[in-house]
Scaffold this motif. Structure first.
Motif, short mmCIF file in Angstrom:
data_model
loop_
_atom_site.label_atom_id
_atom_site.label_comp_id
_atom_site.label_asym_id
_atom_site.label_seq_id
_atom_site.Cartn_x
_atom_site.Cartn_y
_atom_site.Cartn_z
N THR A 1 0.96 -1.15 0.02
CA THR A 1 0.05 0.04 0.32
C THR A 1 0.79 1.27 0.01
N PHE A 2 0.48 2.08 -1.01
CA PHE A 2 1.52 3.25 -1.09
C PHE A 2 0.60 4.33 -0.64
N ARG A 3 1.20 5.31 0.07
CA ARG A 3 0.30 6.58 0.82
C ARG A 3 0.60 7.81 -0.05
N VAL A 4 -0.17 8.09 -0.80
CA VAL A 4 0.11 9.17 -1.55
C VAL A 4 -0.75 10.39 -1.47
N ARG A 5 -0.26 11.62 -1.19
CA ARG A 5 -1.00 12.83 -0.64
C ARG A 5 -2.16 12.38 0.34
N THR B 1 -3.75 0.72 -2.34
CA THR B 1 -3.25 -0.79 -2.19
C THR B 1 -3.07 -1.12 -3.60
N VAL B 2 -1.75 -1.49 -3.99
CA VAL B 2 -1.32 -1.57 -5.32
C VAL B 2 -1.18 -3.31 -5.36
N LEU B 3 -0.65 -3.86 -4.11
CA LEU B 3 -0.76 -5.59 -4.46
C LEU B 3 -1.44 -5.93 -3.20
N PRO C 1 -1.47 -6.03 -17.22
CA PRO C 1 -1.61 -4.75 -17.90
C PRO C 1 -0.76 -3.74 -17.16
N SER C 2 -0.41 -2.56 -17.73
CA SER C 2 0.07 -1.51 -17.20
C SER C 2 -0.85 -1.06 -16.05
N GLY C 3 0.31 -1.04 -14.93
CA GLY C 3 -0.04 -0.31 -13.63
C GLY C 3 -0.74 -1.46 -12.72
N CYS C 4 -0.56 -3.00 -13.08
CA CYS C 4 -1.20 -3.86 -12.10
C CYS C 4 0.03 -4.15 -11.13
N GLY C 5 1.27 -3.56 -11.18
CA GLY C 5 2.01 -3.95 -9.93
C GLY C 5 3.06 -4.80 -10.22
N THR D 1 7.02 -8.67 -18.67
CA THR D 1 6.74 -8.49 -19.99
C THR D 1 5.42 -8.07 -19.94
N HIS D 2 5.15 -7.33 -21.38
CA HIS D 2 3.71 -7.15 -21.95
C HIS D 2 3.44 -7.73 -22.88
N SER D 3 4.37 -8.48 -23.40
CA SER D 3 4.29 -9.39 -24.70
C SER D 3 4.10 -10.65 -24.29
N1 LIG Z 1 6.75 4.58 -4.97
C1 LIG Z 1 5.28 4.81 -5.45
N2 LIG Z 1 4.56 5.66 -4.67
C2 LIG Z 1 3.19 5.68 -4.80
N3 LIG Z 1 2.53 5.00 -5.82
C3 LIG Z 1 3.37 4.04 -6.74
C4 LIG Z 1 5.04 3.86 -6.32
N4 LIG Z 1 5.34 2.92 -7.15
C5 LIG Z 1 4.23 2.56 -7.92
N5 LIG Z 1 2.83 3.18 -7.73
C6 LIG Z 1 1.79 2.87 -8.40
O1 LIG Z 1 1.60 1.41 -8.00
C7 LIG Z 1 1.00 1.00 -9.26
C8 LIG Z 1 1.63 0.01 -10.05
O2 LIG Z 1 2.81 0.66 -10.29
P1 LIG Z 1 3.83 -0.38 -11.06
O3 LIG Z 1 4.96 0.64 -11.62
O4 LIG Z 1 4.18 -1.72 -10.26
O5 LIG Z 1 2.94 -1.04 -12.40
P2 LIG Z 1 3.37 -1.91 -13.67
O6 LIG Z 1 2.52 -3.01 -13.58
O7 LIG Z 1 4.96 -2.11 -13.61
O8 LIG Z 1 3.09 -0.83 -14.87
P3 LIG Z 1 3.89 -0.89 -16.25
O9 LIG Z 1 3.51 -2.18 -16.98
O10 LIG Z 1 3.27 0.24 -16.94
O11 LIG Z 1 5.48 -0.75 -16.24
C9 LIG Z 1 0.65 2.29 -10.11
O12 LIG Z 1 -0.56 2.68 -9.79
C10 LIG Z 1 1.75 3.25 -9.43
O13 LIG Z 1 1.00 4.68 -9.59
#
Ligand SMILES: Nc1ncnc2c1ncn2[C@@H]1O[C@H](COP(=O)(O)OP(=O)(O)OP(=O)(O)O)[C@@H](O)[C@H]1O
Ligand SMILES: [Mg+2]
Length: 264
Positions: A18-22, A27-29, A47-51, A200-202
């Protein structure tokens, strides 16, 4: 020799990040479990952004999860990093701009290891593995983006890690170099017996390289399927025409982006 090193598997249980932003929590994972067999090649596909990058950094011991545990072999991830067993290739290569490709590859190894006799040969061998022997004396600004990325792969290989974590290492490469790097990496993996976790994305890259493809979904990031790729090795480009290969890629495509209207 590298081939005789003990390789480490990974066991991640109940990982939460869980990242704390502002002031608000993101909760990313969540409830993420991942088992990686020692010596296997696995990919994280999602997908992009899934963590994916977040998970890789946790496995690499450079991010501490908010909950759960990660073991590398019989150590905590942070200890495995200290013991120089993990090589990490990040999504963006960070090279020292004033040092040549060869010096960049040597630098990390010379910091990490006590015995410096082999630093030069290890750097040269690693540059050869990524097909950059001819560019060893160039500065980063004299390299293309893809070449710089390959230098960062060589830098990790020169460490001779037992576990190699790679975050979309071939994302910046053109299609032909990317295929070539896939063949080379498969060959390096078979020769050295490392455990490799590859992001990877591929879909085709994932199936070509992997023993197991771990499919991730977003919000929160977690592993939704671990697909075993049962194709003979060594694999070459003929595998792309294999009916089983096509079945795997079609299945993964459906997992990642279900076709509208498709009856499950
Ligand atoms: N240090 C951080 N502080 C706050 N939020 C973060 C941090 N690192 C990642 N995130 C958030 O966590 C989520 C997942 O990010 P992550 O970079 O792990 O995704 P990813 O699956 O690798 O994406 P991509 O395929 O685009 O590389 C995103 O919403 C991102 O904004
Ligand atoms: Mg990423």
């Amino acid at each position: 020799m590298e081939g005789h090193m003990i390789t480490a598997g990974i066991s991640a249980r109940g990982v939460e990040m869980t990242f704390r932003v502002r002031g608000s929590d993101n909760t990313v994972l969540q409830s993420l479990d991942l088992e990686v067999q020692a010596g296997s090649f696995v990919t994280l596909l999602g997908p992009s952004g899934c963590g994916k990058s977040t998970l890789l950094k946790i496995l690499g011991g450079i991010l501490e999860p908010t909950a759960g545990s990660v073991r590398i072999g019989d150590e905590a991830a942070a200890d495995a990093v200290k013991n120089r067993e993990i090589g990490l290739v990040l999504q963006r290569p960070a090279l020292m701009p004033w040092k040549s490709a060869r010096e960049n590859v040597k630098l990390l190894r010379s910091i990490a290891r006590k015995d410096h006799k082999n630093d030069g040969p290890a750097a040269d061998a690693a540059l050869e593995m990524v097909g950059l022997s001819h560019a060893a004396d160039r500065l980063p600004e004299q390299l293309s983006g893809g070449m710089a990325q390959r230098v960062s792969i060589a830098r990790a290989l020169a460490m001779e890690p037992t576990l190699l974590l790679m975050d979309e290492p071939f994302g910046a490469l053109d299609a032909i170099t990317r295929d070539e790097m896939n063949y080379r990496l498969a060959e390096i993996w078979q020769r050295t017996g490392k455990t490799i976790v590859f992001v990877t994305h591929s879909i085709t890259e994932a199936v070509f390289l992997s023993d197991v493809v771990h499919v991730m979904a977003a919000n929160p990031g977690r592993v939704i399927e671990s697909l075993e790729i049962d194709l003979p090795r060594p694999r070459d480009k003929r595998v792309f025409d294999d009916a089983q290969f096509i079945e795997y890629t079609n299945h993964l495509r459906d997992q990642l982006a279900p076709m509208p209207g498709k009856v499950a």
